[in-house]
Design a protein around this motif. Structure first.
Motif, mmCIF file in Angstrom:
data_model
loop_
_atom_site.group_PDB
_atom_site.id
_atom_site.type_symbol
_atom_site.label_atom_id
_atom_site.label_comp_id
_atom_site.label_asym_id
_atom_site.label_seq_id
_atom_site.Cartn_x
_atom_site.Cartn_y
_atom_site.Cartn_z
ATOM 1 N N ASP A 97 0.858 -1.184 0.000
ATOM 2 C CA ASP A 97 0.000 0.000 0.000
ATOM 3 C C ASP A 97 0.891 1.229 0.000
ATOM 4 O O ASP A 97 2.114 1.115 0.109
ATOM 5 C CB ASP A 97 -0.942 0.001 1.219
ATOM 6 C CG ASP A 97 -0.208 -0.067 2.550
ATOM 7 O OD1 ASP A 97 0.976 0.334 2.610
ATOM 8 O OD2 ASP A 97 -0.792 -0.512 3.543
ATOM 9 N N THR A 116 -3.876 0.926 6.757
ATOM 10 C CA THR A 116 -4.696 0.796 5.553
ATOM 11 C C THR A 116 -4.671 -0.622 4.982
ATOM 12 O O THR A 116 -5.166 -0.860 3.889
ATOM 13 C CB THR A 116 -4.218 1.787 4.475
ATOM 14 O OG1 THR A 116 -2.826 1.559 4.202
ATOM 15 C CG2 THR A 116 -4.411 3.219 4.937
ATOM 16 N N GLU A 122 -5.535 7.881 3.213
ATOM 17 C CA GLU A 122 -4.403 6.981 3.467
ATOM 18 C C GLU A 122 -3.175 7.745 3.941
ATOM 19 O O GLU A 122 -2.405 7.242 4.767
ATOM 20 C CB GLU A 122 -4.094 6.167 2.210
ATOM 21 C CG GLU A 122 -5.218 5.220 1.828
ATOM 22 C CD GLU A 122 -4.771 4.089 0.914
ATOM 23 O OE1 GLU A 122 -3.557 3.795 0.880
ATOM 24 O OE2 GLU A 122 -5.635 3.496 0.260
#
Length: 258
Positions: free
Chosen positions: A116, A123, A168
């Protein structure tokens, strides 16, 4: 005896396989006013160029897969066709420059990869938890890297970015204006600390080691281009102590555990 079937061209899509498709109503995008003829020509050339680029990428991926299939026999795939048993759960950044083959041998069931932006747990909680608590990997590795765009964005003003990206970036806890390399190293330490607290039960039972590392493809840490530098072992960040612990095989030693 019937003649053998003709060999298939593996570089072409298979007409025998039809993926199930759920029909959905998709709203048609609103069309803007038609541009001038010169603009039409420019837009057409741009689309043609992009289409050619996409075709090149798809061709390269399909051809690479065909070579991979050719170099691995049926027995290779049968070894992991029905189960996986990775040796470690790895959380690293989505950045395309983080080349996992730089620290990942071609071994069956080797690593459970989670990627990610910002190589963070917040996340990707479900994926990481599955690796640690369902696949029971004894090692969780957090890998940051040089020139991380997520770190650069998180340390600046990202208010103009899309909501999903802002969401994020908001979970990367680093100071504004921090040097990108220091920010990436700090983020790795933060993620290791979070992992130790999240999986305290496994840690206290001596079933999980948490390691932090920095993939240095720019040689920012002056230890060599492409070096995977171990920067944190179970919360310990002193390089000398990390070397001592790794040489002694003390991968399950935590400073708070006697």
């Amino acid at each position: 005896m019937a003649p053998p079937p003709a060999a298939k061209n593996l570089s072409e899509p298979s007409p025998e396989v039809h993926a199930p498709v759920k029909k959905r109503r998709v709203a048609k995008p609103k069309r803007k006013a038609a541009p001038a003829e010169h603009g039409d020509a420019h837009a057409g050339a741009h689309l043609a160029s992009e289409a050619q680029q996409v075709r090149g990428v798809v061709d390269a991926i399909v051809e690479a897969n065909a070579r991979y299939m050719k170099s691995h026999d049926k027995a290779y795939f049968e070894r992991f066709a029905e189960h996986q048993s990775p040796r470690a759960t790895v959380v690293t950044c989505s950045d395309s420059r983080v080349q996992t083959n730089a620290f990942h041998a071609d071994a069956v069931n080797d690593l459970f990869m989670v990627r990610d932006i910002g190589n963070q747990l917040a996340t990707a909680e479900g994926s990481v938890e599955y690796g640690v608590r369902h696949l029971h990997t004894p090692l969780l590795i957090i890998i940051g890297h040089a020139a991380c765009g997520a770190i650069k964005a998180a340390s600046g003003d990202y208010g103009a970015l899309e909501p999903a990206i802002r969401k994020e970036l908001a979970t990367i806890d680093i100071p504004k204006g921090i040097d990108p390399t220091n920010g990436a190293l700090l983020n790795v330490n933060n993620q290791v600390e979070t992992a130790i607290m999240t999986y305290a039960g496994e840690v206290e039972a001596g079933k999980l080691a948490v390691l932090g590392a920095f993939y240095d493809f720019r040689n920012d840490l002056k230890q060599g281009y492409g070096k995977l530098v171990i920067t944190n072992l179970n919360g310990e960040t002193d390089p000398a102590k990390i070397r001592e612990m790794t040489r002694a095989g003390q991968f399950f030693k935590y400073s708070f555990m006697k």
